[in-house]
Design a protein around this motif. Structure first.
Motif, PDB file in Angstrom:
ATOM      1  N   LEU A  95       0.837  -1.207   0.000  1.00 15.23           N
ATOM      2  CA  LEU A  95       0.000   0.000   0.000  1.00 15.23           C
ATOM      3  C   LEU A  95       0.867   1.251   0.000  1.00 15.23           C
ATOM      4  O   LEU A  95       0.590   2.216  -0.716  1.00 15.23           O
ATOM      5  CB  LEU A  95      -0.917   0.008   1.227  1.00 15.23           C
ATOM      6  N   VAL A  96       1.927   1.244   0.817  1.00 14.91           N
ATOM      7  CA  VAL A  96       2.828   2.395   0.887  1.00 14.91           C
ATOM      8  C   VAL A  96       3.554   2.572  -0.444  1.00 14.91           C
ATOM      9  O   VAL A  96       3.690   3.694  -0.959  1.00 14.91           O
ATOM     10  CB  VAL A  96       3.831   2.221   2.042  1.00 14.91           C
ATOM     11  N   GLU A  97       4.008   1.468  -1.026  1.00 12.24           N
ATOM     12  CA  GLU A  97       4.721   1.536  -2.315  1.00 12.24           C
ATOM     13  C   GLU A  97       3.842   2.145  -3.398  1.00 12.24           C
ATOM     14  O   GLU A  97       4.306   2.900  -4.252  1.00 12.24           O
ATOM     15  CB  GLU A  97       5.167   0.133  -2.728  1.00 12.24           C
ATOM     16  N   ARG A  98       2.553   1.816  -3.386  1.00  7.36           N
ATOM     17  CA  ARG A  98       1.638   2.335  -4.402  1.00  7.36           C
ATOM     18  C   ARG A  98       1.223   3.773  -4.124  1.00  7.36           C
ATOM     19  O   ARG A  98       0.560   4.404  -4.953  1.00  7.36           O
ATOM     20  CB  ARG A  98       0.375   1.461  -4.478  1.00  7.36           C
ATOM     21  N   GLY A  99       1.582   4.285  -2.934  1.00  4.84           N
ATOM     22  CA  GLY A  99       1.191   5.638  -2.583  1.00  4.84           C
ATOM     23  C   GLY A  99      -0.252   5.757  -2.174  1.00  4.84           C
ATOM     24  O   GLY A  99      -0.825   6.861  -2.196  1.00  4.84           O
ATOM     25  N   ALA A 100      -0.870   4.643  -1.806  1.00  2.99           N
ATOM     26  CA  ALA A 100      -2.277   4.667  -1.425  1.00  2.99           C
ATOM     27  C   ALA A 100      -2.496   5.462  -0.140  1.00  2.99           C
ATOM     28  O   ALA A 100      -3.526   6.123   0.022  1.00  2.99           O
ATOM     29  CB  ALA A 100      -2.795   3.234  -1.246  1.00  2.99           C
ATOM     30  N   PHE A 101      -1.528   5.377   0.775  1.00  2.00           N
ATOM     31  CA  PHE A 101      -1.610   6.098   2.042  1.00  2.00           C
ATOM     32  C   PHE A 101      -0.218   6.569   2.449  1.00  2.00           C
ATOM     33  O   PHE A 101       0.775   5.923   2.122  1.00  2.00           O
ATOM     34  CB  PHE A 101      -2.152   5.198   3.171  1.00  2.00           C
ATOM     35  N   THR A 102      -0.171   7.660   3.179  1.00  2.00           N
ATOM     36  CA  THR A 102       1.077   8.033   3.837  1.00  2.00           C
ATOM     37  C   THR A 102       1.187   7.214   5.121  1.00  2.00           C
ATOM     38  O   THR A 102       0.200   6.622   5.589  1.00  2.00           O
ATOM     39  CB  THR A 102       1.090   9.526   4.199  1.00  2.00           C
ATOM     40  N   THR A 103       2.376   7.209   5.716  1.00  2.00           N
ATOM     41  CA  THR A 103       2.525   6.476   6.978  1.00  2.00           C
ATOM     42  C   THR A 103       1.643   7.091   8.063  1.00  2.00           C
ATOM     43  O   THR A 103       1.089   6.380   8.907  1.00  2.00           O
ATOM     44  CB  THR A 103       3.992   6.462   7.435  1.00  2.00           C
ATOM     45  N   GLY A 104       1.502   8.417   8.050  1.00  3.14           N
ATOM     46  CA  GLY A 104       0.634   9.072   9.026  1.00  3.14           C
ATOM     47  C   GLY A 104      -0.812   8.635   8.875  1.00  3.14           C
ATOM     48  O   GLY A 104      -1.507   8.396   9.863  1.00  3.14           O
ATOM     49  N   GLU A 105      -1.273   8.556   7.632  1.00  5.39           N
ATOM     50  CA  GLU A 105      -2.650   8.112   7.381  1.00  5.39           C
ATOM     51  C   GLU A 105      -2.841   6.673   7.824  1.00  5.39           C
ATOM     52  O   GLU A 105      -3.877   6.321   8.404  1.00  5.39           O
ATOM     53  CB  GLU A 105      -2.971   8.263   5.889  1.00  5.39           C
ATOM     54  N   LEU A 106      -1.842   5.838   7.573  1.00  2.00           N
ATOM     55  CA  LEU A 106      -1.943   4.439   7.984  1.00  2.00           C
ATOM     56  C   LEU A 106      -2.013   4.299   9.496  1.00  2.00           C
ATOM     57  O   LEU A 106      -2.760   3.466  10.026  1.00  2.00           O
ATOM     58  CB  LEU A 106      -0.760   3.637   7.441  1.00  2.00           C
ATOM     59  N   LYS A 107      -1.250   5.125  10.214  1.00  2.00           N
ATOM     60  CA  LYS A 107      -1.308   5.077  11.675  1.00  2.00           C
ATOM     61  C   LYS A 107      -2.714   5.409  12.157  1.00  2.00           C
ATOM     62  O   LYS A 107      -3.215   4.810  13.115  1.00  2.00           O
ATOM     63  CB  LYS A 107      -0.282   6.035  12.280  1.00  2.00           C
ATOM     64  N   GLY A 108      -3.359   6.372  11.523  1.00  2.00           N
ATOM     65  CA  GLY A 108      -4.724   6.728  11.883  1.00  2.00           C
ATOM     66  C   GLY A 108      -5.703   5.598  11.619  1.00  2.00           C
ATOM     67  O   GLY A 108      -6.618   5.345  12.407  1.00  2.00           O
ATOM     68  N   ILE A 109      -5.497   4.881  10.514  1.00  4.42           N
ATOM     69  CA  ILE A 109      -6.368   3.748  10.189  1.00  4.42           C
ATOM     70  C   ILE A 109      -6.167   2.629  11.204  1.00  4.42           C
ATOM     71  O   ILE A 109      -7.122   2.040  11.701  1.00  4.42           O
ATOM     72  CB  ILE A 109      -6.081   3.258   8.758  1.00  4.42           C
ATOM     73  N   VAL A 110      -4.896   2.325  11.513  1.00  2.00           N
ATOM     74  CA  VAL A 110      -4.593   1.255  12.465  1.00  2.00           C
ATOM     75  C   VAL A 110      -5.272   1.500  13.809  1.00  2.00           C
ATOM     76  O   VAL A 110      -5.824   0.587  14.421  1.00  2.00           O
ATOM     77  CB  VAL A 110      -3.062   1.119  12.649  1.00  2.00           C
ATOM     78  N   ALA A 111      -5.264   2.759  14.263  1.00  2.00           N
ATOM     79  CA  ALA A 111      -5.751   3.068  15.612  1.00  2.00           C
ATOM     80  C   ALA A 111      -7.220   3.464  15.674  1.00  2.00           C
ATOM     81  O   ALA A 111      -7.872   3.232  16.693  1.00  2.00           O
ATOM     82  CB  ALA A 111      -4.909   4.188  16.225  1.00  2.00           C
ATOM     83  N   ARG A 112      -7.776   4.038  14.585  1.00  4.76           N
ATOM     84  CA  ARG A 112      -9.126   4.606  14.686  1.00  4.76           C
ATOM     85  C   ARG A 112     -10.086   4.220  13.572  1.00  4.76           C
ATOM     86  O   ARG A 112     -11.302   4.274  13.781  1.00  4.76           O
ATOM     87  CB  ARG A 112      -9.036   6.143  14.724  1.00  4.76           C
ATOM     88  N   ARG A 113      -9.581   3.850  12.420  1.00  9.45           N
ATOM     89  CA  ARG A 113     -10.491   3.627  11.289  1.00  9.45           C
ATOM     90  C   ARG A 113     -10.273   2.264  10.638  1.00  9.45           C
ATOM     91  O   ARG A 113     -10.518   2.082   9.453  1.00  9.45           O
ATOM     92  CB  ARG A 113     -10.305   4.745  10.244  1.00  9.45           C
ATOM     93  N   GLY A 114      -9.813   1.309  11.444  1.00  8.13           N
ATOM     94  CA  GLY A 114      -9.611  -0.045  10.941  1.00  8.13           C
ATOM     95  C   GLY A 114     -10.689  -0.973  11.450  1.00  8.13           C
ATOM     96  O   GLY A 114     -11.779  -0.564  11.824  1.00  8.13           O
ATOM     97  N   GLY A 115     -10.367  -2.259  11.452  1.00  2.70           N
ATOM     98  CA  GLY A 115     -11.261  -3.250  12.035  1.00  2.70           C
ATOM     99  C   GLY A 115     -12.655  -3.252  11.451  1.00  2.70           C
ATOM    100  O   GLY A 115     -12.855  -3.138  10.234  1.00  2.70           O
ATOM    101  N   VAL A 116     -13.647  -3.374  12.309  1.00  2.00           N
ATOM    102  CA  VAL A 116     -15.052  -3.430  11.884  1.00  2.00           C
ATOM    103  C   VAL A 116     -15.406  -2.193  11.069  1.00  2.00           C
ATOM    104  O   VAL A 116     -16.119  -2.287  10.060  1.00  2.00           O
ATOM    105  CB  VAL A 116     -15.972  -3.562  13.113  1.00  2.00           C
ATOM    106  N   TYR A 117     -14.911  -1.031  11.477  1.00  3.14           N
ATOM    107  CA  TYR A 117     -15.232   0.208  10.770  1.00  3.14           C
ATOM    108  C   TYR A 117     -14.804   0.136   9.304  1.00  3.14           C
ATOM    109  O   TYR A 117     -15.526   0.601   8.410  1.00  3.14           O
ATOM    110  CB  TYR A 117     -14.558   1.392  11.452  1.00  3.14           C
ATOM    111  N   SER A 118     -13.627  -0.440   9.047  1.00  2.41           N
ATOM    112  CA  SER A 118     -13.129  -0.468   7.676  1.00  2.41           C
ATOM    113  C   SER A 118     -13.988  -1.345   6.765  1.00  2.41           C
ATOM    114  O   SER A 118     -14.025  -1.139   5.560  1.00  2.41           O
ATOM    115  CB  SER A 118     -11.672  -0.961   7.646  1.00  2.41           C
ATOM    116  N   TYR A 119     -14.670  -2.330   7.352  1.00  3.83           N
ATOM    117  CA  TYR A 119     -15.530  -3.217   6.562  1.00  3.83           C
ATOM    118  C   TYR A 119     -16.971  -2.712   6.472  1.00  3.83           C
ATOM    119  O   TYR A 119     -17.607  -2.798   5.419  1.00  3.83           O
ATOM    120  CB  TYR A 119     -15.558  -4.617   7.190  1.00  3.83           C
TER     121      TYR A 119
END
Length: 361
Positions: A224-248
Motif C-alpha cells: 500500500l505504501v509503495e503504491r502511494g495509497a496512504f502516507t505512513t501518518g494516514e496508515l497510523k490513523g487507520i490502524v488506531a481509529r479507522r480499521g477493524g469493523v469500521y473499515s468493513y
C-alpha cells in the motif's frame, strides 16, 4: 475518607466521588466538535478543568476535604504495576507524551491540579504502559523492533482481582487470561499477579476490533505504501481509529452490527464472526503461553454486554477454563481502590523516576 477520581476519555471525563464509604459516579460529556477544536490533548486541559470544577460546584462537593485525588494513568515510560505519586517527572512525561498522545495523559495532570489546591497527594493507578512481560514475549521476529506492553491495564487488573475474590483466592495465586473488548481489544496473560504477555491493541497487535486493525500482513501494508495509497501518518490513523469493523462496515457500533447480522446481512455476520474468531485465537495463544495452566478466562469491556460476542468467544474457548464475564469498565472503582490501598497503608505508593531503575525498585 473523601477521594476524587478523574478518568479522561476521548469525548468525556468520568468522575467518581468516594465519600462515607459510598461511590457516586458521573460522566461529563464533551461534544466531539469542541474536543476536535484543540490541536493536542494537553491543549484540552483548561477546558476539561473548567467543566470538572463546574460539575463539582453543581453537585455541592467542591468544598469537600479531599484526602487524595486520583487520576487515570497515561502513556508514560514503561513501569511496573502499582499506585504512583504524581510528581514533576510524571507530569512532565504525561505532558510530553513520551509513549504517545492519549486523553488518559490528562488524568494525572488534572488530579495533581485539584490535589495541589487542597494540599493533598495525587496518584495514578496502573497506567496503560505497565510492563511485566517475560523477556521471551518481547521478541517480535525482527531485530530492532520489540513488542511493547501497552493495554487496558487498569480495567484488566481490576476485573482480575474481582474474579479472584469470587473464587476465594488471591490474585497473586492465579493464572488468568483477561480480555478487554472495547473500541480496542487487548488480551493479557496474568500469571500470579503479573501480566507476562499482552498484545498492544493501540499500535496494531492482536485481534481486530470495532475501530482498530489488529495485526496486519506486513507485506500487504508495504505494498500500500509503495503504491502511494496512504502516507505512513494516514496508515497510523487507520490502524488506531479507522480499521477493524469500521473499515468493513463503516460503523464501530457492535449493537448495529449484531442487529444487521441477525437481519440476514451476510457481510455483517462474517465480520462479527471473524472478530470473535480472532479474539478466541488470541486467548488460545495465551493459554499455550501459560502451558495450559489457566484458572479462568475473563471477558470485560463494552463488548462484553453483547450476547453474540460473549457466547461466540465462550463456545470457542470454554474448553480451556471457566469463562467469567464482567461487562463494562471498572476504571473509576479501580482508581478509588488504589487510592484506598495507599491511604490505608496496605500498599506503598511508588515514585516515578522517568523510566529509570528507580521505577522498578
Amino acid at each position: 475518607m473523601n477521594i476524587l477520581a478523574i478518568d479522561p476519555g476521548s469525548t468525556s471525563t468520568k468522575v467518581g466521588v468516594w465519600r462515607a464509604g459510598k461511590l457516586v459516579k458521573a460522566s461529563i460529556e464533551h461534544p466531539r466538535g469542541e474536543i476536535e477544536s484543540f490541536h493536542s490533548v494537553m491543549e484540552q486541559l483548561d477546558y476539561r478543568m473548567e467543566r470538572l470544577a463546574r460539575y463539582l460546584r453543581e453537585n455541592d462537593v467542591d468544598r469537600l476535604p479531599w484526602d487524595a485525588v486520583v487520576g487515570r494513568g497515561g502513556l508514560v515510560r514503561p513501569v511496573p504495576s502499582g499506585v504512583y505519586l504524581v510528581e514533576e517527572p510524571l507530569i512532565k512525561d504525561l505532558k510530553d507524551g513520551v509513549s504517545g498522545e492519549h486523553a488518559a495523559n490528562l488524568g494525572g495532570v488534572m488530579a495533581h491540579a485539584v490535589a495541589a489546591s487542597k494540599g493533598v497527594p495525587a496518584y495514578v493507578v496502573d497506567p496503560p504502559v505497565i510492563d511485566e512481560m517475560w523477556p521471551v514475549a518481547r521478541l517480535s521476529g525482527m531485530a530492532g523492533i520489540e513488542r511493547r506492553s501497552m493495554f487496558h491495564a487498569l480495567n484488566q487488573k481490576a476485573v482480575a482481582r474481582d474474579v479472584a475474590r469470587e473464587l476465594g483466592r488471591d490474585y497473586a495465586e492465579l493464572n488468568l487470561i483477561v480480555v478487554h473488548m472495547g473500541g480496542g481489544i487487548t488480551a493479557g496473560a496474568h500469571r500470579k499477579g503479573l501480566v507476562v504477555d499482552v498484545n498492544n491493541g493501540l499500535n496494531g497487535d492482536g485481534p481486530f476490533s470495532p475501530e482498530r486493525t489488529g495485526g496486519l500482513p506486513v507485506v500487504g501494508v508495504l505494498e500500500l505504501v509503495e503504491r502511494g495509497a496512504f502516507t505512513t501518518g494516514e496508515l497510523k490513523g487507520i490502524v488506531a481509529r479507522r480499521g477493524g469493523v469500521y473499515s468493513y462496515l463503516n460503523t464501530v457500533d457492535m449493537r448495529e452490527v449484531e442487529a444487521r447480522a441477525q437481519g440476514g446481512d451476510a457481510e455483517a455476520s462474517l465480520v462479527q464472526e471473524a472478530m470473535i474468531y480472532q479474539i478466541a485465537k488470541e486467548i488460545g495463544g495465551l493459554a499455550a503461553a501459560l502451558s495450559g495452566a489457566v484458572d479462568g478466562i475473563v471477558l470485560t469491556g463494552g463488548l462484553a454486554f453483547g450476547a453474540a460476542v460473549v457466547e461466540g468467544v465462550r463456545e470457542r474457548v470454554g474448553f480451556i477454563a471457566p469463562v467469567f464475564v464482567r461487562p463494562g469498565e471498572f476504571e473509576i472503582e479501580a482508581l478509588v481502590d488504589g487510592a484506598l490501598r495507599v491511604l490505608s497503608g496496605t500498599e506503598a505508593a511508588r515514585r516515578y523516576a522517568g523510566g529509570t531503575d528507580e521505577d522498578r525498585g
